[in-house]
Motif scaffolding. Structure first.
Motif, mmCIF file in Angstrom:
data_model
loop_
_atom_site.group_PDB
_atom_site.id
_atom_site.type_symbol
_atom_site.label_atom_id
_atom_site.label_comp_id
_atom_site.label_asym_id
_atom_site.label_seq_id
_atom_site.Cartn_x
_atom_site.Cartn_y
_atom_site.Cartn_z
ATOM 1 N N PRO A 106 0.794 -1.231 0.000
ATOM 2 C CA PRO A 106 0.000 0.000 0.000
ATOM 3 C C PRO A 106 0.824 1.278 0.000
ATOM 4 O O PRO A 106 0.348 2.319 -0.457
ATOM 5 C CB PRO A 106 -0.830 -0.122 1.294
ATOM 6 N N PRO A 316 -9.682 2.386 0.812
ATOM 7 C CA PRO A 316 -9.246 1.703 2.045
ATOM 8 C C PRO A 316 -10.296 0.761 2.619
ATOM 9 O O PRO A 316 -9.951 -0.283 3.201
ATOM 10 C CB PRO A 316 -8.950 2.866 3.002
ATOM 11 N N VAL A 320 -8.608 -3.134 3.009
ATOM 12 C CA VAL A 320 -8.313 -3.866 4.249
ATOM 13 C C VAL A 320 -8.829 -5.301 4.204
ATOM 14 O O VAL A 320 -8.058 -6.254 4.403
ATOM 15 C CB VAL A 320 -8.866 -3.105 5.480
#
Length: 333
Positions: A106, A316, A320
């Protein structure tokens, strides 16, 4: 003197010159000067940008053998992406692979040279389909092939590749799983395990076109040929083959067994890339092209490094859980 509007292409470039001996059996000499100019520029740009190029086995030889820092199947590229000592990753493959590299890195800049490099499998399943499956089969784990979008991965329990699908399924210790999205991969894996596999109806536009009749004709036309089939092929094709496995497994089979005459039932460039290492073997090529993989070229890899486009971004909220599903896959040995 060059004609107006045309650039004179040098026949030799300092960084690319030594590479032609490696790929001369796959690339005609007349094409090499144009390739060499782009290769030379990419080599310089990689140093300037602190960049690496990750290339899938389906990339053309001038990419696979000449500018790539890491090559392999989806699983190998996923692992290499985690250890790449670079600020920039250029993914010479399709979009879901670039997303996977971004999920695992990331903090790094991940570039895809052409936004149009998609995947028929990834397009065959949507997040709303996964949500409906959850409702239809409550409590059944969802195993999702990496050939999917990050949004679909995020709704899955664990990912897999064609190389580790059986191990992933059996690692869950359950009686039933849902496997997305490739129907043929799911059915081929189901034949090798006692776990009941509920399949989705997606297909790879490259592998679904192979047929059992084509395999039988190959054996008639090329006596003694050894047939290796990718597990995204229809089960009846896999049944006719001498061996079935991921692109990495097929390459390993050739290396270990050195069949005098062999055919790889997968994307065309796979045979080209493997054959370069084994000039003494005869590779029969009834292959199918992947139009998405072929959107990647030396020219747009060079352009990506020059302009730093197209950068991959993932929400995001999706990244995740999607990263968790990929990392669970990587923990399976």
């Amino acid at each position: 003197m060059a004609m107006p509007g045309l650039e004179t292409v040098p026949a030799r470039t300092p960084q690319a010159e030594h590479l032609y001996a490696k790929v001369r059996h796959a690339i005609p000499a007349v094409e090499w000067p144009v390739h060499a100019q782009d290769i030379d520029a990419i080599m310089t740009l990689k140093r300037t940008r602190n960049a690496v190029v990750l290339a899938h086995n389906y990339q053309t030889p001038e990419i696979f053998h000449c500018v790539s820092d890491f090559v392999g199947d989806s699983l190998a590229l996923a692992r290499e992406a985690m250890t790449a000592d670079a600020d920039v990753i250029v993914l010479a493959g399709v979009h879901f692979m670039a997303e996977t590299a971004k999920l695992l890195n990331p903090e790094k800049t991940v570039l895809i040279p052409d936004l149009g490099a998609g995947c028929s499998l990834a397009e065959s399943i949507r997040p709303e389909d996964v949500r409906l499956l959850r409702q239809t089969y409550p409590g059944i784990p969802i195993v999702t092939y990496v050939n999917t979008s990050a949004a679909v991965k995020a709704l899955s329990d664990i990912c897999c590749t064609s190389g580790n699908a059986k191990a992933v399924i059996e690692s869950l210790g359950v009686e039933r799983v849902i496997m997305l999205p490739d129907e043929f991969l799911a059915r081929n894996v189901a034949a090798e395990t006692n776990v009941k596999v509920i399949a989705w109806s997606g297909h790879c536009e490259v592998h679904e076109r192979f047929s059992a009749g084509e395999v039988r004709q190959l054996r008639e036309d090329y006596p003694g040929v050894i047939v290796l089939a990718h597990p995204e092929c229809p089960p009846e094709v896999v049944a006719e083959a001498d061996f079935s496995g991921s692109t990495a497994a097929m390459s390993s089979y050739v290396n270990k067994n050195r069949p005098a005459r062999v055919v790889l039932l997968t994307e065309c460039s796979m045979s080209d890339n493997v054959a370069i290492h084994y000039p003494d073997l005869e590779f029969i090529r009834p292959c199918n092209l992947c139009p998405h993989m072929k959107k990647i070229s030396l020219r747009n890899i060079r352009r990506a490094l020059e302009t730093m486009q197209h950068e991959v971004h993932i929400d995001p909220a999706i990244a995740v859980p999607a990263r968790r599903a990929v990392e669970r896959m990587l923990d399976v040995r």
